[in-house]
Design a protein around this motif. Structure first.
Motif, PDB file in Angstrom:
ATOM      1  N   UNK A  98      30.048  21.871  53.171  1.00 61.12           N
ATOM      2  CA  UNK A  98      31.113  22.153  51.733  1.00 61.12           C
ATOM      3  C   UNK A  98      30.203  22.639  50.778  1.00 61.12           C
ATOM      4  N   UNK A  99      30.224  23.570  50.028  1.00 61.74           N
ATOM      5  CA  UNK A  99      29.776  23.941  48.865  1.00 61.74           C
ATOM      6  C   UNK A  99      30.533  24.148  47.672  1.00 61.74           C
ATOM      7  N   UNK A 100      30.495  23.040  46.942  1.00 55.30           N
ATOM      8  CA  UNK A 100      31.116  23.176  45.585  1.00 55.30           C
ATOM      9  C   UNK A 100      30.419  23.289  44.290  1.00 55.30           C
ATOM     10  N   UNK A 101      31.080  24.346  43.486  1.00 52.90           N
ATOM     11  CA  UNK A 101      30.069  25.203  42.800  1.00 52.90           C
ATOM     12  C   UNK A 101      29.921  24.391  41.213  1.00 52.90           C
ATOM     13  N   UNK A 102      30.859  23.462  40.805  1.00 56.35           N
ATOM     14  CA  UNK A 102      30.687  22.683  39.705  1.00 56.35           C
ATOM     15  C   UNK A 102      31.592  21.443  40.032  1.00 56.35           C
ATOM     16  N   UNK A 103      30.759  20.414  38.967  1.00 57.10           N
ATOM     17  CA  UNK A 103      31.290  19.209  39.102  1.00 57.10           C
ATOM     18  C   UNK A 103      32.826  18.822  38.576  1.00 57.10           C
ATOM     19  N   UNK A 104      33.188  19.918  38.209  1.00 57.08           N
ATOM     20  CA  UNK A 104      34.807  19.610  37.585  1.00 57.08           C
ATOM     21  C   UNK A 104      34.945  18.698  36.278  1.00 57.08           C
ATOM     22  N   UNK A 148      35.374  25.951  34.335  1.00 59.89           N
ATOM     23  CA  UNK A 148      36.164  26.793  33.872  1.00 59.89           C
ATOM     24  C   UNK A 148      35.459  28.061  33.287  1.00 59.89           C
ATOM     25  N   UNK A 149      34.124  28.171  33.710  1.00 58.92           N
ATOM     26  CA  UNK A 149      33.162  29.151  32.829  1.00 58.92           C
ATOM     27  C   UNK A 149      32.580  29.901  34.336  1.00 58.92           C
ATOM     28  N   UNK A 150      33.084  29.934  35.375  1.00 61.48           N
ATOM     29  CA  UNK A 150      32.497  30.525  36.618  1.00 61.48           C
ATOM     30  C   UNK A 150      32.354  32.115  36.510  1.00 61.48           C
ATOM     31  N   UNK A 151      33.515  32.453  35.900  1.00 69.13           N
ATOM     32  CA  UNK A 151      33.559  34.085  35.750  1.00 69.13           C
ATOM     33  C   UNK A 151      32.476  34.587  35.214  1.00 69.13           C
ATOM     34  N   UNK A 152      31.903  34.194  34.162  1.00 72.80           N
ATOM     35  CA  UNK A 152      30.639  34.591  33.187  1.00 72.80           C
ATOM     36  C   UNK A 152      29.385  34.118  33.946  1.00 72.80           C
ATOM     37  N   UNK A 153      29.505  33.321  34.994  1.00 70.63           N
ATOM     38  CA  UNK A 153      28.212  32.688  35.357  1.00 70.63           C
ATOM     39  C   UNK A 153      27.377  33.801  36.304  1.00 70.63           C
ATOM     40  N   UNK A 154      26.245  34.060  35.618  1.00 69.62           N
ATOM     41  CA  UNK A 154      25.371  35.340  36.183  1.00 69.62           C
ATOM     42  C   UNK A 154      24.766  35.105  37.683  1.00 69.62           C
ATOM     43  N   UNK A 155      24.671  33.567  37.848  1.00 67.33           N
ATOM     44  CA  UNK A 155      23.774  33.464  39.015  1.00 67.33           C
ATOM     45  C   UNK A 155      24.760  33.045  40.306  1.00 67.33           C
ATOM     46  N   UNK A 156      26.020  33.226  40.050  1.00 68.36           N
ATOM     47  CA  UNK A 156      27.109  32.874  41.022  1.00 68.36           C
ATOM     48  C   UNK A 156      26.880  33.197  42.507  1.00 68.36           C
ATOM     49  N   UNK A 157      26.575  34.362  42.513  1.00 69.60           N
ATOM     50  CA  UNK A 157      26.481  35.212  43.908  1.00 69.60           C
ATOM     51  C   UNK A 157      25.149  34.712  44.445  1.00 69.60           C
ATOM     52  N   UNK A 158      23.921  34.802  43.718  1.00 75.72           N
ATOM     53  CA  UNK A 158      22.852  34.067  44.247  1.00 75.72           C
ATOM     54  C   UNK A 158      22.916  32.809  44.976  1.00 75.72           C
ATOM     55  N   UNK A 159      23.582  31.974  44.123  1.00 75.89           N
ATOM     56  CA  UNK A 159      23.625  30.609  44.524  1.00 75.89           C
ATOM     57  C   UNK A 159      24.385  30.370  45.864  1.00 75.89           C
ATOM     58  N   UNK A 160      25.806  31.306  46.206  1.00 73.00           N
ATOM     59  CA  UNK A 160      26.160  31.213  47.502  1.00 73.00           C
ATOM     60  C   UNK A 160      25.537  31.853  48.336  1.00 73.00           C
ATOM     61  N   UNK A 161      24.631  32.801  47.971  1.00 72.37           N
ATOM     62  CA  UNK A 161      23.823  33.756  48.942  1.00 72.37           C
ATOM     63  C   UNK A 161      22.687  32.788  49.430  1.00 72.37           C
ATOM     64  N   UNK A 208      40.890  31.299  36.864  1.00 70.93           N
ATOM     65  CA  UNK A 208      39.407  32.015  36.945  1.00 70.93           C
ATOM     66  C   UNK A 208      38.481  31.554  37.943  1.00 70.93           C
ATOM     67  N   UNK A 209      38.322  30.502  37.554  1.00 72.74           N
ATOM     68  CA  UNK A 209      37.082  29.904  38.572  1.00 72.74           C
ATOM     69  C   UNK A 209      37.495  30.257  40.137  1.00 72.74           C
ATOM     70  N   UNK A 210      38.712  30.076  40.406  1.00 71.47           N
ATOM     71  CA  UNK A 210      38.913  30.121  41.921  1.00 71.47           C
ATOM     72  C   UNK A 210      38.720  31.668  42.438  1.00 71.47           C
ATOM     73  N   UNK A 211      39.130  32.482  41.562  1.00 69.97           N
ATOM     74  CA  UNK A 211      38.920  34.117  41.568  1.00 69.97           C
ATOM     75  C   UNK A 211      37.528  34.569  41.453  1.00 69.97           C
ATOM     76  N   UNK A 212      36.572  33.862  40.764  1.00 72.97           N
ATOM     77  CA  UNK A 212      35.228  34.177  40.471  1.00 72.97           C
ATOM     78  C   UNK A 212      34.418  33.880  41.795  1.00 72.97           C
ATOM     79  N   UNK A 213      34.846  32.623  42.231  1.00 76.20           N
ATOM     80  CA  UNK A 213      34.386  32.106  43.545  1.00 76.20           C
ATOM     81  C   UNK A 213      34.770  33.157  44.690  1.00 76.20           C
ATOM     82  N   UNK A 214      35.960  33.142  44.851  1.00 75.95           N
ATOM     83  CA  UNK A 214      36.222  34.259  45.623  1.00 75.95           C
ATOM     84  C   UNK A 214      35.588  35.623  45.777  1.00 75.95           C
TER      85      UNK A 214
END
Length: 369
Positions: free
Chosen positions: A166-172, A204-217, A238-244
């Motif tokens: 399980x990869x969770x991008x933020x602590x909520x 709530x700010x994942x859409x503007x996070x520049x390193x989101x894709x590299x983190x998942x990669x 918006x966070x859900x769409x950004x993660x998708x």
């Protein structure tokens, strides 16, 4: 798999910890982390890649043998060497009874430590590689997202012998205290024996996070999944769409990608696969119960969870179903668990279709390959 062996040393004596780290790093080229307490070591081993644990028996709080028992439950197959300054037969018997991979008596020579640590770590890697089934990576924006969407499906994967991460991008943090949600996420992962990667992107700010894709990669490169689950793009949050979007890019070489339903999914969410999860819904509810800070939310109510799974069963088989919006399934279908797979293969055969994994691509009454 990264070629460098990663070792976790659990030792409250600073001199011994320094000795072990220096020997294994300089003589064997290993990456060594030294922790002084068992609880911290357990959290480390369940959330980070570790090839070998070397633990002292006498530790503050939880003993090394208690840690060994917890590791056997939480991270099956992880090699553990128990080390003690007491050359006692009782200690050796206890360690072997708890299924330690080796037992070392201090002081241990540098040559012996290097040889035995290398041998056991490499043997553990080979064993895990041989036992490797499907590797499932479930990616969510916040703690509890994955568990709400496909908790029962993940439980069925584990029952079938698959590795679950399980990869969770933020602590909520917007939905509660970050520290509490971190502990809750770890407890939920423990219910199904999943590895948890919990990152610190701003809620709530994942859409503007520049390193989101590299983190998942990075996670995809490390765990090498064969199946990935994540949010649907058809979602109000918006966070859900950004993660998708990030997962779409980062998992582009993974053969199977499916999108689960969130409470914030829109009416455009249109599942094409319906995974029977009979026998696994109670495990999902146990996972959700770990998130006590979110218990006030209507969608966490057990009756609501059961009702949703019962509703989706109208499109599948069995009593309870979790829906998936499939992006691709080139590598095969997601498993719906060992206990129901045989029944579904029989159903497929009776309908004149080829048997396969559980769940079907069903949309508008048609069957898609």
């Amino acid at each position: 798999m990264d070629g460098q062996i990663k070792v976790l040393v659990v030792e409250d004596d600073a001199d011994t910890g320094l000795f072990v780290r220096t020997v294994l790093e300089r003589r064997a080229g290993m990456s060594v982390t030294v922790l002084t307490d068992a609880l911290g070591a357990l959290a480390h081993a369940t959330t980070r890649p570790v090839d070998l644990v070397i633990t002292d028996i006498q530790l503050p709080g939880m003993s090394g043998l208690e840690l060994l028992r917890e590791l056997r439950r939480a991270v099956p197959g992880l090699p553990v060497i128990v080390m003690t300054a007491f050359a006692s037969v009782d200690y050796a018997v206890d360690a072997l009874h708890e299924q330690a991979d080796d037992f070392l008596v201090k002081p241990v020579s540098a040559a012996d430590l290097t040889e035995r640590a290398t041998q056991i770590a490499e043997r553990g890697r080979a064993r895990r590689e041989a036992d490797r089934g499907a590797v499932v990576l479930a990616v969510g924006a916040h703690p509890d997202d994955v568990e709400i969407g496909i908790g029962a499906t993940l439980a069925s994967h584990r029952d079938a012998g698959d590795t679950v991460v399980v990869l969770t991008m933020s602590c909520g943090a917007v939905g509660g205290a970050a520290a509490d949600r971190r502990h809750e996420a770890l407890a939920a992962a423990g219910v199904v024996g999943a590895r948890l990667f919990l990152l610190d992107f701003v809620d709530t700010q994942l859409e503007s996070a520049p390193d989101l894709i590299p983190a998942v990669e990075r996670t995809v490169a490390e765990v090498r999944p064969t199946v990935v689950y994540t949010h649907s793009v058809h979602d109000r949050h918006q966070d859900h769409r950004a993660v998708h979007r990030a997962v779409q890019v980062a998992s582009r070489e993974v053969p199977t990608l499916g999108c689960f339903q969130s409470p914030s999914s829109t009416i455009d969410y249109r599942p094409t696969r319906f995974v029977t999860v009979d026998g696994y819904l109670d495990r999902k509810l146990e996972m959700l119960a770990s998130f006590s800070s979110q218990s006030h939310r209507a969608y966490m109510d057990p009756d609501a969870v059961r009702s949703a799974a019962r509703y989706w069963a109208r499109f599948g088989t069995g009593t309870y179903v979790e829906p998936l919006e499939m992006v691709r399934a080139a590598g095969g279908v997601p498993s719906s668990g060992a206990r129901v797979a045989a029944d579904e293969r029989a159903d497929d055969k009776a309908r004149g279709r080829a048997g396969g994994g559980a769940g079907r691509d069903t949309q508008d009454g048609s069957v898609n390959a």
